[in-house]
Design a protein around this motif. Sequence first.
Motif, PDB file in Angstrom:
ATOM      1  N   PRO A 262       0.817  -1.273   0.035  1.00  0.00           N
ATOM      2  CA  PRO A 262      -0.100  -0.033   0.056  1.00  0.00           C
ATOM      3  C   PRO A 262       0.960   1.172   0.099  1.00  0.00           C
ATOM      4  N   GLY A 263       2.366   1.168   0.315  1.00  0.00           N
ATOM      5  CA  GLY A 263       3.257   2.230   0.626  1.00  0.00           C
ATOM      6  C   GLY A 263       2.580   3.382   1.519  1.00  0.00           C
ATOM      7  N   GLY A 264       3.551   4.366   1.527  1.00  0.00           N
ATOM      8  CA  GLY A 264       3.269   5.475   2.630  1.00  0.00           C
ATOM      9  C   GLY A 264       2.408   6.508   2.138  1.00  0.00           C
ATOM     10  N   LEU A 265       1.767   7.403   3.146  1.00  0.00           N
ATOM     11  CA  LEU A 265       0.970   8.351   2.956  1.00  0.00           C
ATOM     12  C   LEU A 265       1.609   9.819   3.322  1.00  0.00           C
ATOM     13  N   SER A 266       1.379  11.008   2.786  1.00  0.00           N
ATOM     14  CA  SER A 266       1.501  12.101   3.413  1.00  0.00           C
ATOM     15  C   SER A 266       0.594  12.593   4.351  1.00  0.00           C
ATOM     16  N   ARG A 267       0.955  13.687   5.179  1.00  0.00           N
ATOM     17  CA  ARG A 267       0.325  13.751   6.216  1.00  0.00           C
ATOM     18  C   ARG A 267      -1.192  14.350   5.934  1.00  0.00           C
TER      19      ARG A 267
ATOM     20  N   TRP B   1      -3.130  11.171   5.088  1.00  0.00           N
ATOM     21  CA  TRP B   1      -3.410  10.071   6.287  1.00  0.00           C
ATOM     22  C   TRP B   1      -4.660  10.969   7.178  1.00  0.00           C
ATOM     23  N   ARG B   2      -4.540  12.123   7.146  1.00  0.00           N
ATOM     24  CA  ARG B   2      -5.734  12.573   7.861  1.00  0.00           C
ATOM     25  C   ARG B   2      -7.229  12.826   7.228  1.00  0.00           C
ATOM     26  N   SER B   3      -6.902  12.807   5.996  1.00  0.00           N
ATOM     27  CA  SER B   3      -8.340  12.748   5.476  1.00  0.00           C
ATOM     28  C   SER B   3      -8.759  11.185   4.944  1.00  0.00           C
ATOM     29  N   ALA B   4      -7.997  10.413   4.657  1.00  0.00           N
ATOM     30  CA  ALA B   4      -8.523   8.932   4.574  1.00  0.00           C
ATOM     31  C   ALA B   4      -7.193   8.034   4.750  1.00  0.00           C
ATOM     32  N   PRO B   5      -7.113   7.609   5.838  1.00  0.00           N
ATOM     33  CA  PRO B   5      -5.930   6.549   6.462  1.00  0.00           C
ATOM     34  C   PRO B   5      -5.813   5.165   5.674  1.00  0.00           C
TER      35      PRO B   5
ATOM     36  N   ASN C  33      12.877   9.495   6.227  1.00  0.00           N
ATOM     37  CA  ASN C  33      13.573  10.216   4.961  1.00  0.00           C
ATOM     38  C   ASN C  33      12.806   9.821   3.778  1.00  0.00           C
ATOM     39  N   GLU C  34      11.512   9.644   3.760  1.00  0.00           N
ATOM     40  CA  GLU C  34      10.820   9.428   2.407  1.00  0.00           C
ATOM     41  C   GLU C  34      10.740  10.501   1.692  1.00  0.00           C
ATOM     42  N   SER C  35      11.451  10.812   0.687  1.00  0.00           N
ATOM     43  CA  SER C  35      11.681  11.958  -0.233  1.00  0.00           C
ATOM     44  C   SER C  35      10.446  12.695  -0.723  1.00  0.00           C
ATOM     45  N   ASN C  36       9.272  12.240  -0.718  1.00  0.00           N
ATOM     46  CA  ASN C  36       7.999  12.758  -1.073  1.00  0.00           C
ATOM     47  C   ASN C  36       7.247  13.104  -0.070  1.00  0.00           C
ATOM     48  N   GLY C  37       7.901  13.216   1.189  1.00  0.00           N
ATOM     49  CA  GLY C  37       7.110  13.461   2.236  1.00  0.00           C
ATOM     50  C   GLY C  37       5.966  12.380   2.910  1.00  0.00           C
ATOM     51  N   ARG C  38       5.966  10.975   2.364  1.00  0.00           N
ATOM     52  CA  ARG C  38       5.117  10.327   2.414  1.00  0.00           C
ATOM     53  C   ARG C  38       5.722   9.118   3.404  1.00  0.00           C
ATOM     54  N   TYR C  39       5.602   9.587   4.655  1.00  0.00           N
ATOM     55  CA  TYR C  39       6.320   8.881   5.798  1.00  0.00           C
ATOM     56  C   TYR C  39       5.342   8.096   6.557  1.00  0.00           C
ATOM     57  N   TYR C  40       3.982   8.444   6.403  1.00  0.00           N
ATOM     58  CA  TYR C  40       3.122   7.872   7.519  1.00  0.00           C
ATOM     59  C   TYR C  40       2.531   6.376   6.768  1.00  0.00           C
ATOM     60  N   GLU C  41       2.445   5.279   7.818  1.00  0.00           N
ATOM     61  CA  GLU C  41       1.874   4.199   7.477  1.00  0.00           C
ATOM     62  C   GLU C  41       1.017   3.881   8.709  1.00  0.00           C
ATOM     63  N   PRO C  42      -0.498   4.296   8.454  1.00  0.00           N
ATOM     64  CA  PRO C  42      -1.583   4.254   9.590  1.00  0.00           C
ATOM     65  C   PRO C  42      -1.769   2.913  10.078  1.00  0.00           C
ATOM     66  N   ALA C  43      -2.096   2.831  11.369  1.00  0.00           N
ATOM     67  CA  ALA C  43      -2.427   1.647  12.094  1.00  0.00           C
ATOM     68  C   ALA C  43      -3.989   1.622  11.981  1.00  0.00           C
TER      69      ALA C  43
END
Length: 712
Positions: A260-265, A268-272, A686-696
């Motif tokens: 699923p990959g990472g999400l931007s902030r 994540w906030r809008s649809a985790p 350090n994800e270059s596109n700012g997609r650091y977040y992996e929701p639980a």
Amino acid sequence: MKIFSARQIACSVLLIPTSVIPLAAIAEQTTNNSDASSTMIVTATQLTPSELDTPAAVTVVNGNDIRHAKPRINLSESLGEVPGLQILNRQNYAQDLQLSIRGFGARSTYGVRGLRIYEDGIPSTMPDGEGQTSNIDLSSVSSITVLRGPFSALYGSSSGGVIDIQSQKGKQPPEIEASSYFGSYGTWRYGLKATGATGDGTHSGDVDYTVSTQRMTTKGYRDHSGARKNLANARLGVRLNDVSKLTLLFNSVDIKANDPGGLSRSEWRSAPRQSPRGDQYNTRKTVKQTQAGLRYDRQLSLNDDLSVMMYAGQRDMTQYQSIPYTPQLKPTHAGGVIDLTREYQGVDTRWTHRGNAGPVPFNVTTGLDYENMQEHRKGYENFHMVDGSAVYGEKGALRRDERNLMWNLDPYIQTHWQLLDKLSLDAGLRYSNVWFDSNDHYITADNGDGSGDTNYHKWLPVGSLNYAVTDAWNVYLSAGRGFETPTITELSYRNDGAPGLNFNLKPSTSKTIELGSKTRIGYGLLSAAIFQTETDNEIVVDSSAGGRTTYKNAGETRRRGVELGLDEQFADNWKMKLAWTWLDATYQSNVCSDSNCNGNRIPGIARNNVWASLGWEPEEGWYASGDIHYLSSIMADDENTAKVPSWTTVGLTSGYKFRYSNMLVDAYTRVDNLFDKQYVGSVIVNESNGRYYEPAPGRNYGVGLSVTWQFQ
């Protein structure tokens, strides 16, 4: 090397006594499930010191606790009780768990780095330090031993910590167990296990066996995160004669998982639960791994023992990444599909002698460890052009073709001296040698020859003094030097974009000092340790863009912290466990190109990690338990501009066990994240596109059943 003040160390140790691990390479240990203080560890020296008597930080998790009312799918279910260990479920079976010990391994964006993992003596960590946990069969685990601190260095390169998994040894009477678990998001696991033995294991021809297989499927919490895993594990022991035994080992895993990959902030906030890149690029991964091992143990005399461990395996992996086609048009780009075949093998031979030097009893273990890995790595474009548009998720043209060879040859020695009745000295030395050799077979006019070779080597000394204050309280002081080489992935690309290996990347070296104590309290063990590690040439991300990540050395870093652990049983059937880690991990030099990072927190590491549980757990009848887990905020990048908020989750479990004739039935239900906390479970550093977040996931449920039939 900077250290804590004498007052800080003295206060911490006197207030909080601690537990430890054996110094020799861990081969096998047994645990008494009803008495935590009697936990014993059998080392390669054939000694049986308890955790109380061994001078290094250790936690042993019993296999019955790992399986009790748990899904038996991920290590993160049961290793939260280990101080110093941060293990996070990424909700992504294509990228493995996120695992670090005292901050080592935190930089990993996939798999496990900087730690050594063993299963029945076979390394799950390759010679370059890259490892995985996907092949561990929790249904057949006898114990998991987690070693932190200086003595980890005796396992060689990339041993910031050690995790040793031992499979169950079959015994009489034979048993067959069928188990299953069904949980939220379509998660289903079912398995079958058989154990048994002929004879008591002491006579020629006696055999013990354990065979386990299971299958897990899930739709996944997030979109595009479904997975399927088939797993098998087997162990067969044969007593050859009165003084020797042969053990055969087999393990196989087959995984097919979406990524699923990472999400931007904002995402994540809008649809985790969303996975926009996963859907667009059809990101996914398949893994097939099979390995086998053979261990020969022989008692040469009353004071001498020999052990030889041999193993071999193969791992095939194909991964489709979320890389746009435009960067892949560059002649030097490796493409968006990784096609990898690895073959690995090794031999670890050791000899142990017990004797006396005058009035001083001692034992010594010396050995030679050889590990070898060959990989054929190919890269392909992850698209086809149809009517001028890129269709992703399809294997395209070849963009990379290389053969890599990595191996190590490490001699080592470990000793234990009983200097006085209450004072003992343990010391060890390992000479770690790691070689890399890369042969580039994809050479074009615009993509030069990237072949090359290099090697790293380092002396790794460790030492410890242990003092028995009383029969139930020991205090120890230990120190040592560690060594971590770059992985082949981290060496693959040069910082200037030119072809060839990144030979400017150096191995990191660390110096650790640790003070601890440990004491029995009733039927339990209370443990604590205070430590400091200073590292030179820490390996960190330099740049990450267009699907290519380069690495550099960060200069100096410092990790200092306190660990507290409690495993207690009281009032017969009440059990309580506690693990608390305070870890201050910071850069001591500037690692950022566009800002000053000196003093910044190292990303991926929580400063506070607390786990606690309390349960009523009789041998039969109703049982129930609850647990709570708190993790403080985690920085996502070196600049400390992005942060994952702290979170707290609560879980509840209830079940019923009963016997009918020769059958034991255990049915249970569990609720995780009881208060439906919306949080980020892990971070992509350090994800270059700012997609650091992996929701639980939020509140989720599960039910399980195991039925065991005993032949008598």
